[in-house]
Design a protein around this motif. Sequence first.
Motif, PDB file in Angstrom:
ATOM      1  N   GLY A 165       0.822  -1.350  -0.051  1.00 34.79           N
ATOM      2  CA  GLY A 165      -0.049  -0.089   0.135  1.00 34.79           C
ATOM      3  C   GLY A 165       0.808   1.500  -0.248  1.00 34.79           C
ATOM      4  O   GLY A 165       0.357   2.387  -0.150  1.00 34.79           O
TER       5      GLY A 165
ATOM      6  N   SER B 292      -5.116  -1.870  -5.258  1.00 36.34           N
ATOM      7  CA  SER B 292      -6.025  -2.180  -4.276  1.00 36.34           C
ATOM      8  C   SER B 292      -7.468  -2.062  -4.088  1.00 36.34           C
ATOM      9  O   SER B 292      -8.034  -1.052  -5.130  1.00 36.34           O
TER      10      SER B 292
ATOM     11  N   VAL C 217      -2.987   3.205   2.730  1.00 39.33           N
ATOM     12  CA  VAL C 217      -2.916   3.143   1.445  1.00 39.33           C
ATOM     13  C   VAL C 217      -3.626   4.548   1.000  1.00 39.33           C
ATOM     14  O   VAL C 217      -2.860   5.227   0.221  1.00 39.33           O
TER      15      VAL C 217
END
Length: 291
Positions: A59, A262, A272
């Motif tokens: 992330g 993601s 993230v």
Amino acid sequence: MIDRRLLLSAATLLIASAAPAFAQSAPPAPADNDQIAADFNKDSVTVGIGGAYLPDYDGSNEYRFVPAPAAIGSVKGFNFSVIGNRASIDLIPNRPGQSIDLQFGPIGVINFDRSSIKNIDDVRVRALGKRSTALELGGYIGIGKTGVITSPYDKISVSVSYRKGVTGAHNSGIWQPSFTYLTPLSRKAAVGILASAQHVGQGYADTYFSITPTQSLASGLPTYAARSGWKNYSVGGFATYSLTGNLLHGVKVVAGGTYSRSLGDFSYAPIVRIAGSPNQWLGAVGLAYTF
């Protein structure tokens, strides 16, 4: 530290270096056919080492260079691989001349993600504390088909694996479907594409993406409760070129890259969305040698 991103970089290198098994697109002379068949059916081992440019953590938007070692082989028809922090073996042996490759066997992964915070540049993520190293064990099944699109030697493979944390770090299950396509361009060169996705359980989501009130005070990031689900998808490509002889023997250069995105709750996690990025890139280049 070897983590998930190193695994992906090393996998890219080794999948590319595995291409020799399918690297005879030009029709050989009759005298060459016997030699190619003999070489194809021999036991072999390929080892590779390279450098990878990848995110600091799952992330992150900060990147760094790390070494990317890997090895694959086939002994008596049994394929095995040790790629970064992942090891697997196919317990269904391949037979000479077969075009369908059934795959089944155990898999093990050591997950080092955020287990060493000194390699993380973002002070907010470092303040969340390090995670315990996770040992994930499980298995996979798959099927491959040789000779499908461009030549008698290209190959499509699809598989799905399941592994579970067994050391208390997250004690969660991870499903991972994967797709790979390899095609030779000549006896010296081959290219391919790959794609995969990961579905993780609640324990994994909490361990790596949730933020408790105490962690929020320490880091300045907001509290967050991540939920289980599809964590990300990845797509990529790779290429290999023989520097000595052909792709069945000797030294070759290999290179590859992937893009990951993601998904769902994971894309909105503060590590993230605020401290990192939902878009992840990875590149790797190196050398491999086939014995």
